[in-house]
Design an enzyme around this catalytic site. Structure first.
Site, PDB file in Angstrom:
ATOM      1  N   GLU A 120       0.678 -15.542  -2.219  1.00  0.00           N
ATOM      2  CA  GLU A 120       0.328 -14.515  -1.084  1.00  0.00           C
ATOM      3  C   GLU A 120      -0.266 -15.553   0.051  1.00  0.00           C
ATOM      4  O   GLU A 120      -0.040 -15.071   1.230  1.00  0.00           O
ATOM      5  CB  GLU A 120      -0.682 -13.524  -1.550  1.00  0.00           C
ATOM      6  CG  GLU A 120       0.267 -12.498  -2.498  1.00  0.00           C
ATOM      7  CD  GLU A 120       1.077 -11.699  -1.890  1.00  0.00           C
ATOM      8  OE1 GLU A 120       2.138 -12.103  -1.645  1.00  0.00           O
ATOM      9  OE2 GLU A 120       0.686 -10.455  -1.278  1.00  0.00           O
ATOM     10  N   THR A 169       2.187  -8.218   7.387  1.00  0.00           N
ATOM     11  CA  THR A 169       0.899  -8.288   6.942  1.00  0.00           C
ATOM     12  C   THR A 169       0.019  -9.011   7.978  1.00  0.00           C
ATOM     13  O   THR A 169      -1.146  -8.529   8.342  1.00  0.00           O
ATOM     14  CB  THR A 169       0.745  -8.671   5.718  1.00  0.00           C
ATOM     15  OG1 THR A 169       1.805  -7.987   4.834  1.00  0.00           O
ATOM     16  CG2 THR A 169      -0.600  -8.520   5.188  1.00  0.00           C
TER      17      THR A 169
HETATM   18  N1  LIG Z   1       9.835 -14.282  -2.076  1.00  0.00           N
HETATM   19  C1  LIG Z   1       9.516 -13.508  -1.041  1.00  0.00           C
HETATM   20  N2  LIG Z   1       9.710 -12.154  -0.920  1.00  0.00           N
HETATM   21  C2  LIG Z   1       9.379 -11.473   0.110  1.00  0.00           C
HETATM   22  N3  LIG Z   1       8.978 -12.068   1.358  1.00  0.00           N
HETATM   23  C3  LIG Z   1       8.591 -13.322   1.398  1.00  0.00           C
HETATM   24  C4  LIG Z   1       9.119 -14.006   0.065  1.00  0.00           C
HETATM   25  N4  LIG Z   1       8.657 -15.565   0.309  1.00  0.00           N
HETATM   26  C5  LIG Z   1       8.294 -15.584   1.502  1.00  0.00           C
HETATM   27  N5  LIG Z   1       8.243 -14.241   2.194  1.00  0.00           N
HETATM   28  C6  LIG Z   1       7.887 -13.892   3.615  1.00  0.00           C
HETATM   29  O1  LIG Z   1       6.734 -12.904   3.470  1.00  0.00           O
HETATM   30  C7  LIG Z   1       6.765 -12.102   4.228  1.00  0.00           C
HETATM   31  C8  LIG Z   1       6.845 -10.797   3.995  1.00  0.00           C
HETATM   32  O2  LIG Z   1       5.603 -10.584   3.219  1.00  0.00           O
HETATM   33  P1  LIG Z   1       4.490  -9.359   3.519  1.00  0.00           P
HETATM   34  O3  LIG Z   1       4.358  -9.066   4.862  1.00  0.00           O
HETATM   35  O4  LIG Z   1       3.506  -9.616   2.716  1.00  0.00           O
HETATM   36  O5  LIG Z   1       5.451  -8.243   2.959  1.00  0.00           O
HETATM   37  P2  LIG Z   1       5.029  -6.880   2.340  1.00  0.00           P
HETATM   38  O6  LIG Z   1       4.146  -5.957   3.267  1.00  0.00           O
HETATM   39  O7  LIG Z   1       6.274  -6.059   1.913  1.00  0.00           O
HETATM   40  O8  LIG Z   1       3.898  -7.177   1.263  1.00  0.00           O
HETATM   41  C9  LIG Z   1       8.096 -12.312   5.187  1.00  0.00           C
HETATM   42  O9  LIG Z   1       7.617 -13.076   6.561  1.00  0.00           O
HETATM   43  C10 LIG Z   1       8.937 -12.906   4.361  1.00  0.00           C
HETATM   44  O10 LIG Z   1       9.699 -13.890   4.939  1.00  0.00           O
HETATM   45  N1  LIG Z   2      -4.994  -5.582   1.618  1.00  0.00           N
HETATM   46  C1  LIG Z   2      -3.851  -5.896   2.569  1.00  0.00           C
HETATM   47  C2  LIG Z   2      -2.514  -5.655   1.699  1.00  0.00           C
HETATM   48  C3  LIG Z   2      -1.186  -5.799   2.577  1.00  0.00           C
HETATM   49  O1  LIG Z   2      -0.199  -5.246   1.715  1.00  0.00           O
HETATM   50  P1  LIG Z   2       1.311  -5.534   1.793  1.00  0.00           P
HETATM   51  O2  LIG Z   2       2.125  -4.789   1.027  1.00  0.00           O
HETATM   52  O3  LIG Z   2       1.488  -4.841   3.414  1.00  0.00           O
HETATM   53  O4  LIG Z   2       1.735  -6.984   2.001  1.00  0.00           O
HETATM   54  C4  LIG Z   2      -3.856  -5.609   3.912  1.00  0.00           C
HETATM   55  O5  LIG Z   2      -3.989  -4.404   3.835  1.00  0.00           O
HETATM   56  O6  LIG Z   2      -3.663  -6.485   4.878  1.00  0.00           O
END
Ligand SMILES: Nc1ncnc2c1ncn2[C@@H]1O[C@H](COP(=O)(O)OP(=O)(O)O)[C@@H](O)[C@H]1O
Ligand SMILES: N[C@@H](CCOP(=O)(O)O)C(=O)O
Length: 292
Positions: A120, A169
């Site tokens: 993350e 995020t």
């Molecule tokens: N294995 C992966 N799966 C999804 N997103 C990834 C991965 N590796 C890197 N990323 C990057 O992470 C970002 C998405 O993560 P995040 O914003 O945390 O999504 P979510 O809100 O669904 O958690 C994108 O920029 C994506 O390119």
């Molecule tokens: N606590 C984080 C959780 C982000 O979750 P995501 O599924 O959007 O990656 C935040 O609120 O920033």
């Protein structure tokens, strides 16, 4: 070769910013790993073209490094990236479980929480664990910075409505207020405690009531076109609580018993009224990652 599945998750649940999370029974990512001299990555499925294959930029690369477990890693995305449904965390959790098994590391799911959280850090700049903990452990989870994660099994229907917009995020963390008043603190603690009690009792009324959050959610709702209308439509259709899922743009609702289908339809229509396409997952709190 080892294949593992890890579920989407919804973090925060309103009142538990950076603390609460739940595993969803679906959607999920599936990750297959094979021993190799160096880590290489291949991605297919939902939003695959937006996901880097460079191990320095993909969460699974950091997980392979943390476990000293180089592999050819194939990620089949069931969870669209930048969805607010823990997309990157699902890949990190599935990779952690698969590589732990492939290399016989012998770590427990709890041990793997900080390992997957390293992934993350690659995307959000911080090793936050509120998505990887529920994806690994299942159920409702509470993470604290100093002592890992606590998980509780719970039986709760959910609707996660994913609009066709992207909120990263990283961007959504920039709008989080830096301070709160004592009145907001008292309200948030009361709501969070109510929600946790509701999870322990599998009580949708208590959980829904405890989802209100006067601080972070209002700021983030501004980033989601149509949020106010979707929230209102979900309550009218029988939701007990509605909030931004993770950092958005997905919206999470807890339906009253027997109202899940109606709540899902109302949320999709709410986004349509704002000119935004959306799909709703009729899901429930589910299990954590496992080897298939
Ligand atoms: N294995 C992966 N799966 C999804 N997103 C990834 C991965 N590796 C890197 N990323 C990057 O992470 C970002 C998405 O993560 P995040 O914003 O945390 O999504 P979510 O809100 O669904 O958690 C994108 O920029 C994506 O390119
Ligand atoms: N606590 C984080 C959780 C982000 O979750 P995501 O599924 O959007 O990656 C935040 O609120 O920033």
């Amino acid at each position: 070769m080892v294949t593992a599945r890890a579920p989407a998750t919804s973090a925060n649940l309103g009142s538990g910013f950076d603390t609460f999370g739940v595993a969803l029974s679906h959607p999920a990512d599936t990750v297959t790993v094979e021993r190799a001299a160096e880590t290489t990555i291949e991605v297919s499925g939902a939003g695959a073209r937006y996901i880097p294959t460079d191990p320095d930029e993909n969460v699974v690369g950091a997980v392979a490094d943390a476990l000293d477990a180089p592999a050819h890693i194939h990620i089949d995305k069931g969870v669209r990236p930048s969805s607010g449904l823990g997309s990157s965390a699902a890949s990190a959790a599935a990779a952690a479980v698969a590589l732990n098994d492939l290399y016989d590391r012998g770590y427990s799911a709890h041990d793997l929480v900080p390992v997957a959280a390293e992934g993350e850090a690659v995307v959000s700049g911080e090793a936050h664990a509120d998505n990887v903990a529920p994806s690994l452990l299942g159920g409702f989870t509470v993470v604290r910075s100093d002592d890992g994660a606590t998980s509780v099994d719970t039986d709760l229907p959910l609707v996660a409505c994913l609009p066709e917009v992207v909120v990263s995020t990283r961007d959504a963390r920039r709008v989080v207020p830096e301070s709160l008043t004592m009145a907001e603190h008292v309200e948030t603690v009361g709501n969070a405690a109510t929600l946790a009690a509701g999870m322990c009792r599998s009580d949708p009324e208590l959980v829904g009531r405890g989802m209100d959050d006067p601080v972070v959610t209002p700021a983030r709702a501004e980033l989601i076109t149509g949020y106010a209308g979707v929230r209102e439509a979900a309550f009218e259709a029988g939701a007990t609580g509605v909030t931004v899922s993770g950092a958005g743009p997905s919206v999470l609702a807890v339906p009253k018993p027997g109202r899940r289908r109606e709540v899902a339809a109302a949320m999709v229509e709410g986004f349509a009224d704002a000119g935004v396409g959306a799909r709703a997952y009729q899901t429930e709190v589910g299990r954590g990652a496992s080897v298939l």
